[in-house]
Write an enzyme that holds these catalytic residues in place. Structure first.
Site, mmCIF file in Angstrom:
data_model
loop_
_atom_site.group_PDB
_atom_site.id
_atom_site.type_symbol
_atom_site.label_atom_id
_atom_site.label_comp_id
_atom_site.label_asym_id
_atom_site.label_seq_id
_atom_site.Cartn_x
_atom_site.Cartn_y
_atom_site.Cartn_z
ATOM 1 N N ASN A 160 -9.996 -0.758 -0.120
ATOM 2 C CA ASN A 160 -8.535 -0.653 -0.092
ATOM 3 C C ASN A 160 -7.985 -1.134 -1.431
ATOM 4 O O ASN A 160 -8.055 -2.316 -1.742
ATOM 5 C CB ASN A 160 -7.992 -1.506 1.054
ATOM 6 N N CYS B 230 0.812 -1.227 0.000
ATOM 7 C CA CYS B 230 0.000 0.000 0.000
ATOM 8 C C CYS B 230 0.840 1.270 0.000
ATOM 9 O O CYS B 230 0.338 2.350 -0.326
ATOM 10 C CB CYS B 230 -0.939 -0.007 1.202
ATOM 11 N N HIS C 208 -3.564 6.826 3.018
ATOM 12 C CA HIS C 208 -3.927 5.564 2.371
ATOM 13 C C HIS C 208 -5.342 5.186 2.788
ATOM 14 O O HIS C 208 -5.706 5.240 3.959
ATOM 15 C CB HIS C 208 -2.935 4.475 2.770
#
Length: 340
Positions: free
Chosen positions: A290, A119, A260
């Site tokens: 996500n 990520c 994020h």
């Protein structure tokens, strides 16, 4: 004696792509033992986009990249480096997804490679692009965060299948002699002692492709959710406080805090710890889930397309991912604003 004029890296444009198929919480209720209420309460996610079977990471990355190139007002021939951050590449180890994207864009004879920072990948790419540009080696760097996370998600595991979505984001990072357009700061770090918090066990040297891998589901992402949550909040908060203090910038002066997009509760906890106002914090996790390395560029694209992100606006990026990795960046948006 002549003095070389400083060169700065600037964030020149943004582009993104999401697949058309939407997987809602109502859909997941029919697949695993979960509810829309539980998912929203725990994660803030209402839906996520899922790529078609014949739609790959490189396809999504190329579409996002094409937009970024067009919006930067440059030609593909002007690009001299292509970087892709992904943990769901088209192929296990080679060729790189960056090479495949380059081919799909018609970019020839240009250096291209992938990085794997989960990520944190897109902000990791900013550190690489900055180094190449400020050293004078490159002038226009195409960076891409792209993921087909649905390819490594076990849709019988309710702890992970509710979290992830597919998508891509891309940006052009260009050389400039204008200091006010340049990156203020970028930082990236890692701690491999937490490697088992987020892992896709196979295939790899430890677990080569085999029937055992299939039978035991080792080709799917595995996550220590509670441990990751606690460490993410602590690490993200510390990282942001450090980059702001180093550059003598108050959190209240940041118009766009773009963390994020992993989990609403993580984002809220970090925002609260930093005393950020709601209007400062960019939130897209509710409709995309996500998307790993694509998360931050997709969020930047969202506020750019809405007209919220203007030329010269300061962006604070903050991310955390498997590895464990984390990264942050302070930089102005040097591209054109959306004309309305």
């Amino acid at each position: 004696m002549s003095q070389t004029k400083p060169v700065y890296a600037s964030f020149r444009s943004i582009g993104a792509y999401v697949p058309s198929k939407i997987l809602s919480n109502a859909d997941l209720e029919k697949m695993v033992d979960t509810t829309d209420e539980w998912i929203v309460k725990r994660t803030g996610i209402k839906e996520r986009h899922i790529a078609a079977d014949d739609e790959y990471t490189s396809d999504m990355g190329a579409k996002a990249a094409k937009l970024a190139i067009e919006r930067a007002g440059i030609e593909k021939e002007d690009i001299d480096l292509v970087l892709c951050a992904t943990v769901t590449p088209d192929y296990f180890n080679m060729p790189s997804t960056a090479c495949i994207i380059s081919d799909k864009l018609g970019i020839r004879n240009v250096q291209a490679f992938d990085i794997s920072a989960a990520c944190s990948g897109f902000v990791y790419l900013l550190t690489v692009a900055k180094a190449f540009i400020e050293s004078g080696m490159k002038k226009n760097v195409l960076i891409i965060g792209a993921e087909k996370f649905s390819s490594v998600v076990d849709y019988t595991d309710r702890s992970t299948c509710i979290l992830f979505g597919d998508g891509a984001g891309a940006a052009i990072i260009s050389a400039t002699d204008k200091k006010e357009e340049g990156f203020i700061d970028v930082h990236a770090s890692a701690d491999g002692s937490y490697a088992d918090f987020l892992v896709t066990p196979a295939p790899g040297a430890i677990n080569p492709a085999s029937q055992k891998v299939i039978d035991e589901g080792l080709n799917f992402v595995q996550m220590k959710g509670n441990e990751t949550f606690k460490l993410a909040v602590k690490t993200l908060t510390k990282d942001v406080k450090e980059i702001l203090a180093k550059n003598k910038i108050d959190s209240g002066d940041i118009p766009h805090f773009i963390p994020h997009q992993a989990n609403y509760r993580i984002i809220k906890a970090v925002g609260d710890a930093l005393k950020m106002r709601e209007d400062q914090v960019v939130l897209t996790v509710g409709k995309y889930g996500n998307t790993s390395a694509a998360s931050i560029p997709m969020a930047i694209n969202e506020i750019w397309e809405s007209g919220r992100l203007k030329t010269g606006d300061l962006m604070l990026l903050d991310t955390f991912g498997g590895g464990l990795t984390w990264a942050s960046a302070l930089l102005p948006f040097a591209g054109e604003s959306v004309q309305r």
